[in-house]
Every structure is written in C-alpha cells, then in structure tokens.
Design an enzyme around this catalytic site. Structure first.
Site, PDB file in Angstrom:
ATOM      1  N   GLU A 158     -50.904 -12.789  27.992  1.00 28.78           N
ATOM      2  CA  GLU A 158     -50.361 -11.901  29.031  1.00 28.78           C
ATOM      3  C   GLU A 158     -48.999 -12.410  29.496  1.00 28.78           C
ATOM      4  O   GLU A 158     -48.108 -11.632  29.815  1.00 28.78           O
ATOM      5  CB  GLU A 158     -51.361 -11.796  30.194  1.00 28.78           C
ATOM      6  CG  GLU A 158     -52.552 -10.918  29.803  1.00 28.78           C
ATOM      7  CD  GLU A 158     -53.847 -11.236  30.507  1.00 28.78           C
ATOM      8  OE1 GLU A 158     -53.837 -11.942  31.527  1.00 28.78           O
ATOM      9  OE2 GLU A 158     -54.897 -10.764  30.013  1.00 28.78           O
TER      10      GLU A 158
ATOM     11  N   SER B 111     -63.213 -11.630  25.458  1.00 24.56           N
ATOM     12  CA  SER B 111     -64.437 -10.834  25.648  1.00 24.56           C
ATOM     13  C   SER B 111     -65.731 -11.653  25.610  1.00 24.56           C
ATOM     14  O   SER B 111     -66.755 -11.171  25.119  1.00 24.56           O
ATOM     15  CB  SER B 111     -64.502  -9.695  24.633  1.00 24.56           C
ATOM     16  OG  SER B 111     -63.478  -8.762  24.911  1.00 24.56           O
TER      17      SER B 111
ATOM     18  N   LYS C 135     -57.400 -14.787  36.432  1.00 27.12           N
ATOM     19  CA  LYS C 135     -56.190 -13.945  36.383  1.00 27.12           C
ATOM     20  C   LYS C 135     -55.799 -13.578  37.815  1.00 27.12           C
ATOM     21  O   LYS C 135     -56.038 -14.370  38.731  1.00 27.12           O
ATOM     22  CB  LYS C 135     -56.419 -12.717  35.494  1.00 27.12           C
ATOM     23  CG  LYS C 135     -57.004 -13.101  34.132  1.00 27.12           C
ATOM     24  CD  LYS C 135     -56.980 -12.010  33.126  1.00 27.12           C
ATOM     25  CE  LYS C 135     -57.602 -12.532  31.831  1.00 27.12           C
ATOM     26  NZ  LYS C 135     -57.413 -11.645  30.704  1.00 27.12           N
TER      27      LYS C 135
ATOM     28  N   GLY D 163     -60.204  -8.769  26.864  1.00 26.52           N
ATOM     29  CA  GLY D 163     -60.485  -7.626  27.736  1.00 26.52           C
ATOM     30  C   GLY D 163     -60.903  -6.351  27.031  1.00 26.52           C
ATOM     31  O   GLY D 163     -60.971  -5.293  27.649  1.00 26.52           O
TER      32      GLY D 163
ATOM     33  N   ASN E   6     -60.932 -18.062  33.826  1.00 27.15           N
ATOM     34  CA  ASN E   6     -59.581 -17.588  34.109  1.00 27.15           C
ATOM     35  C   ASN E   6     -59.707 -16.354  34.994  1.00 27.15           C
ATOM     36  O   ASN E   6     -60.021 -15.278  34.511  1.00 27.15           O
ATOM     37  CB  ASN E   6     -58.882 -17.253  32.777  1.00 27.15           C
ATOM     38  CG  ASN E   6     -57.503 -16.650  32.989  1.00 27.15           C
ATOM     39  OD1 ASN E   6     -56.962 -16.679  34.096  1.00 27.15           O
ATOM     40  ND2 ASN E   6     -56.923 -16.113  31.925  1.00 27.15           N
TER      41      ASN E   6
ATOM     42  N   GLU F 297     -57.376 -17.478  21.328  1.00 28.89           N
ATOM     43  CA  GLU F 297     -57.702 -16.171  21.912  1.00 28.89           C
ATOM     44  C   GLU F 297     -57.045 -15.064  21.090  1.00 28.89           C
ATOM     45  O   GLU F 297     -55.838 -14.806  21.262  1.00 28.89           O
ATOM     46  CB  GLU F 297     -57.182 -16.078  23.342  1.00 28.89           C
ATOM     47  CG  GLU F 297     -57.789 -17.064  24.302  1.00 28.89           C
ATOM     48  CD  GLU F 297     -57.689 -16.565  25.742  1.00 28.89           C
ATOM     49  OE1 GLU F 297     -58.732 -16.340  26.360  1.00 28.89           O
ATOM     50  OE2 GLU F 297     -56.561 -16.382  26.230  1.00 28.89           O
TER      51      GLU F 297
ATOM     52  N   HIS G  26     -50.524 -18.114  27.846  1.00 34.22           N
ATOM     53  CA  HIS G  26     -51.497 -17.022  27.732  1.00 34.22           C
ATOM     54  C   HIS G  26     -50.786 -15.780  27.173  1.00 34.22           C
ATOM     55  O   HIS G  26     -49.617 -15.543  27.476  1.00 34.22           O
ATOM     56  CB  HIS G  26     -52.107 -16.722  29.110  1.00 34.22           C
ATOM     57  CG  HIS G  26     -53.288 -15.802  29.017  1.00 34.22           C
ATOM     58  ND1 HIS G  26     -53.148 -14.441  28.862  1.00 34.22           N
ATOM     59  CD2 HIS G  26     -54.620 -16.053  29.028  1.00 34.22           C
ATOM     60  CE1 HIS G  26     -54.354 -13.896  28.787  1.00 34.22           C
ATOM     61  NE2 HIS G  26     -55.271 -14.855  28.879  1.00 34.22           N
TER      62      HIS G  26
HETATM   63  P1  PGA Z   1     -61.504 -11.777  28.776  1.00 35.36           P
HETATM   64  O1  PGA Z   1     -60.153 -12.615  28.980  1.00 35.36           O
HETATM   65  O2  PGA Z   1     -62.645 -12.752  28.790  1.00 35.36           O
HETATM   66  O3  PGA Z   1     -61.535 -10.836  29.940  1.00 35.36           O
HETATM   67  O4  PGA Z   1     -61.399 -11.078  27.470  1.00 35.36           O
HETATM   68  C1  PGA Z   1     -59.980 -13.874  28.393  1.00 35.36           C
HETATM   69  C2  PGA Z   1     -58.616 -14.405  28.741  1.00 35.36           C
HETATM   70  O5  PGA Z   1     -57.670 -13.623  28.861  1.00 35.36           O
HETATM   71  O6  PGA Z   1     -58.430 -15.619  28.930  1.00 35.36           O
END
Ligand code: PGA
Length: 241
Positions: free
Chosen positions: A97, A205, A16, A171, A14, A165, A95
């Site tokens: 976000e 992460s 982003k 993150g 991903n 997740e 997601h």
């Molecule tokens: P990350 O993000 O690996 O940076 O923690 C995962 C995600 O948001 O899909």
C-alpha cells in the site's frame, strides 16, 4: 535488540488505518494471547498515535512505517528513534500500500530499513508480486529484485523479517495454494538468501479459517494479518497457533 533466532513462529497484526483509543483499550482486554515464552510471539502494529495505548506484556509493539530521515524540517514524518522511544521493537516497511499509493521506491525503502536497524528496531520488510506479474510467472524475479534493491549489504539476517505478501492476495480473500506458499518461501530462503536463518512470514487474506494450514508449513515462520487482526473474535482464534 530482540533475538529473532529464539522465536519459532510469529504473528504480526497490521491494523492499517483502523482503530481508536477506545478500540485499543478493548483490544487489550479481549486478547486471549499470553506471551508465555519467546517461542511463539505476537506483534501488534497499530497507527502511531495508538502505540502507547497498547503497552502490555502480551505482545511486542510495532509501527507500520517510519521516516527515512532522523530529524529536521520534514513536516509530518516520524523517525525510527521516536518509534524506539515509545517502545517499538518492530516496524513494517515497504508494504504494497505504501509502494502503490504513496509511491515508495526501492531506494526509499532501503533508507528506511537502514534507519530502523540503526535504531535497533526489526524491520518487517514486505515484498510481493502483483497479479500481472504472477500471471506472467515473474514472482521469483520480482521478489529477488525487491530484496536486492532494498536490503542493505552485509545485513545480519537475524535482524530482519521478510513478509511475503502477494499483492493480489491482500484484502481480496484470494490466497496462493499451500504448495505455492511453501515453494515461494523456500525460494526466498534457499535461492535468494542461501540461508535457512532468515525469517519469512506470509501475509494476504489470512483468516481464522485458513491460518493453520499456512503457519504449520515448515518454511513459514509466521503470518502478517491485516483485516482479520482487527476483529478480536477472529484474531483470538488465529493467536491460538
Ligand atoms: P489482509 O492484509 O490480511 O487484510 O489481506 C494483509 C496486509 O496487508 O498486511
């Protein structure tokens, strides 16, 4: 539509809101993963404008979101059919976000999932508890509610991927213990779906230093990788799975 049953483990990148046309070109050159068979597969979900710059036989193409509308006066939206037309086989939906920053609710996510399925795109449906919910031991209830409210009834389980997740893990560098991941994935499969057929991937992460112990778990069908997926050196280690 791609047959998920044949895939044993899948890694999903991903990006982003990162990348550029130049970055996409270099990414393709640097990526060491070769799709030898369907057993181990890779999906790259880049920003929509870059998807066509990533056409390759190394991995499947994915998007990060789609509209709940098919067409019409919806300025700025991109439909599932348009994603299909440029070769997307997968699309992330729900997601955290998008839920938190763009205020997407269960109903909107359900509508998007229906559009994706109609367009023969596999939804990568993200679910997960936040820190407060984790501390209050509400994880299982939260996951159950997210699934019940946003997955269409009579869904063919071979046409969707669940991405577990934990929001507090995205993150942050924090990850649940492998025992906890195993427990939660088993809860999703056995208690919520009552089926081992459903694919459940873990996200949050994931890095080169921790991916192996997670992807090797029986209940984990793959990984959704954010930050580490846009660092080619790091990601090349992860795709050695
Ligand atoms: P990350 O993000 O690996 O940076 O923690 C995962 C995600 O948001 O899909």
């Amino acid at each position: 539509m791609l047959e998920l049953e044949k895939i044993s483990k899948i890694i999903i990148a991903n990006w982003k809101l990162h990348g550029s046309i130049e970055f996409a070109k270099e990414y393709l050159e640097k990526l060491t993963f070769v799709r030898s068979d369907n057993e181990k597969s890779l999906v790259v979900c880049a920003p929509s404008t870059l998807i066509q710059n990533l056409k390759t036989d190394k991995f499947y193409l994915g998007a990060q979101d789609c509209s709940n509308y098919s067409s019409g006066a919806y300025t700025g939206e991109i439909s599932s059919e348009l994603l299909k037309e440029i070769g997307c086989s997968f699309c992330i939906v729900g997601h955290s976000e998008r839920r938190n920053i763009f205020k997407e609710d269960h109903k909107l996510i359900l509508e998007k999932i229906k559009k994706l399925i109609n367009s023969k795109i596999i939804p990568i449906f993200c679910i997960g508890e936040n820190l407060q919910q984790m501390k209050e031991n509400l994880t299982n209830d939260v996951l159950k509610n997210q699934i019940h409210k946003s997955l269409p009834k009579n869904l063919d389980l071979s046409k969707v991927i669940i991405a577990y997740e934990p929001v507090w893990s995205i993150g942050t560098g924090l990850i649940p213990s492998v025992e906890q991941i195993e427990k939660t994935h088993n809860f999703i499969k056995q208690n919520i779906f009552n089926s081992s057929k459903i694919k459940v991937v873990y996200g949050g992460s994931v890095k080169a230093s921790n991916y192996k112990k997670i992807i090797d778990l029986d209940s984990v069908d793959g990984l959704l990788v954010g930050g580490a997926s846009i660092n080619s050196d790091e990601f090349n280690k992860i795709v050695e799975f």
